[in-house]
Write an enzyme that holds these catalytic residues in place. Structure first.
Site, mmCIF file in Angstrom:
data_model
loop_
_atom_site.group_PDB
_atom_site.id
_atom_site.type_symbol
_atom_site.label_atom_id
_atom_site.label_comp_id
_atom_site.label_asym_id
_atom_site.label_seq_id
_atom_site.Cartn_x
_atom_site.Cartn_y
_atom_site.Cartn_z
ATOM 1 N N HIS A 72 0.858 -1.201 0.000
ATOM 2 C CA HIS A 72 0.000 0.000 0.000
ATOM 3 C C HIS A 72 0.891 1.248 0.000
ATOM 4 O O HIS A 72 0.962 1.987 0.990
ATOM 5 C CB HIS A 72 -0.853 -0.058 1.267
ATOM 6 C CG HIS A 72 -1.987 0.897 1.329
ATOM 7 N ND1 HIS A 72 -1.860 2.238 1.087
ATOM 8 C CD2 HIS A 72 -3.296 0.702 1.636
ATOM 9 C CE1 HIS A 72 -3.037 2.825 1.246
ATOM 10 N NE2 HIS A 72 -3.920 1.905 1.582
ATOM 11 N N GLU A 119 -0.738 1.105 -5.382
ATOM 12 C CA GLU A 119 -0.491 -0.114 -4.620
ATOM 13 C C GLU A 119 -0.418 -1.334 -5.539
ATOM 14 O O GLU A 119 -1.352 -1.595 -6.295
ATOM 15 C CB GLU A 119 -1.619 -0.305 -3.602
ATOM 16 C CG GLU A 119 -1.926 0.961 -2.824
ATOM 17 C CD GLU A 119 -3.246 0.894 -2.070
ATOM 18 O OE1 GLU A 119 -3.602 -0.188 -1.578
ATOM 19 O OE2 GLU A 119 -3.928 1.926 -1.988
HETATM 20 O O1 LIG Z 1 -7.270 3.965 6.119
HETATM 21 P P1 LIG Z 1 -6.763 2.657 5.578
HETATM 22 O O2 LIG Z 1 -7.409 1.462 6.225
HETATM 23 O O3 LIG Z 1 -5.279 2.569 5.611
HETATM 24 O O4 LIG Z 1 -7.218 2.598 4.056
HETATM 25 C C1 LIG Z 1 -6.959 3.669 3.216
HETATM 26 C C2 LIG Z 1 -7.438 3.361 1.792
HETATM 27 O O5 LIG Z 1 -6.677 2.277 1.307
HETATM 28 C C3 LIG Z 1 -6.891 2.002 -0.081
HETATM 29 O O6 LIG Z 1 -6.094 0.949 -0.455
HETATM 30 C C4 LIG Z 1 -8.334 1.623 -0.293
HETATM 31 O O7 LIG Z 1 -8.545 1.402 -1.673
HETATM 32 C C5 LIG Z 1 -9.236 2.745 0.230
HETATM 33 O O8 LIG Z 1 -10.597 2.343 0.089
HETATM 34 C C6 LIG Z 1 -8.910 3.035 1.677
HETATM 35 O O9 LIG Z 1 -9.692 4.128 2.114
#
Ligand SMILES: O=P(O)(O)OC[C@H]1O[C@@H](O)[C@H](O)[C@@H](O)[C@@H]1O
EC number: 5.1.3.15
Length: 302
Positions: free
Chosen positions: A165, A267
């Site tokens: 991510h 990601e």
């Molecule tokens: O706040 P988190 O759990 O780290 O997620 C952030 C974002 O992560 C992304 O990978 C998702 O596609 C989004 O939908 C999400 O809002």
């Protein structure tokens, strides 16, 4: 237990910082460039929670558990538990690498001397009753190479999702170009998870949350920082593109209201239709490579 243990590596070409908790890369800086990753100024390293920024590892499922085919319990934590778990640091034979491992197995009842990490891990067993050994190796040279290796140590097959991510630091998301997703099919999470195709998404002017099906390399072209970031993968079949934009960032506690334009999440993933079935004894490997070039020069070969 301390959650703030961080490891760093310096080579003639680059510097790398990784946190044991979540095996989360926090910083990567090639010698000839500024920092490549974005970390929120509001991030707290002492908390046992994933930090907003860098490269959280989403595994063994992605997104909200109610949408994932890899996990049944809908109350399971978003993006899996790997980013919420203390990984074990492993000795690396190479001076330019940091390696971590995570073992997921049933907790042996009656075991008196469980480590804090084992106890934390045990709480996830009910959610994901499938044994695995996961290794994360991060190598820094002119290219950042990060590999997740998963071995099924159970006696049945199961499904997992995975994603790196990555929060890429940009000068201003409104002034960058993304290349490489031309013609790819996508699922749009901001539009009822409907399918789309043909929108190349080369510039940004609003919130985006999409999963693209594509194995092609992608490039972030950033005139404001005079650089291009090149990202290529092996073993991954999707790209997730996410920016909350100004209005979305208002509801995210650990992103300052004015910081939404400073990053793009791009990601590398195996999610939704690319969720991976893994058989007993099988090992699957997923790699992402990141390199940087001046905007005017050719991309380096990795
Ligand atoms: O706040 P988190 O759990 O780290 O997620 C952030 C974002 O992560 C992304 O990978 C998702 O596609 C989004 O939908 C999400 O809002």
């Amino acid at each position: 237990m301390s959650h703030s243990s961080i490891q760093s590596v310096q080579t003639p070409d680059s510097t790398l910082v990784v946190r044991d908790f979540g095996a989360q890369v926090l910083s990567w800086r090639p010698r000839a460039s500024e920092e490549v990753l974005w970390v929120s100024p509001l991030a707290t390293i002492t908390r046992a929670s994933p930090l907003r920024g860098g490269i959280p590892v989403c595994f063994p499922w992605f997104d909200n558990a109610s949408r994932s085919s890899a996990v049944e319990a809908t109350q399971a934590p978003t993006h899996g538990f790997a980013r919420n778990t203390l990984w074990e640091r492993k000795k690396s034979t190479e001076g330019d690498s940091l390696c971590f491992s995570l073992t997921h197995a049933p907790f042996a009842s009656g075991q008196l001397e469980a480590t804090t990490r084992e106890l934390a891990e045990a709480e996830y067993w009910d959610l994901y009753p499938h044994s695995f050994d996961a290794d994360l190796s991060v190598r820094t040279r002119e290219t950042l190479e990060i590999t997740l290796t998963v071995t099924n140590t159970d006696n049945h097959s199961y499904v997992f999702e995975a994603a790196f991510h990555t929060y890429f630091r940009v000068s201003d998301i409104r002034n960058i170009n993304l290349k490489g997703l031309e013609g790819a099919c996508y699922i749009d999470a901001l539009n009822g998870f409907t399918a789309g195709v043909g929108d190349s998404l080369d510039t940004f002017s609003e919130a985006v949350d999409r999963v693209y099906t594509s194995k092609s390399p992608v490039t972030i072209s950033d005139p404001g920082l005079s650089r291009e970031i090149h990202i290529a993968t092996e073993g991954f079949g999707s790209w997730i593109v996410w920016t909350p934009w100004s209005e979305g960032a208002l509801s995210i506690e650990d992103i300052p209201d004015e910081a939404w334009a400073d990053f793009l999440c791009l990601e590398a993933g195996n999610v939704l239709g690319d969720a991976q079935q893994i058989y007993p004894g099988e090992t699957l490997e997923m790699t992402m490579r990141v390199s940087v070039s001046d905007l005017t020069s050719f991309p380096p070969q990795s």
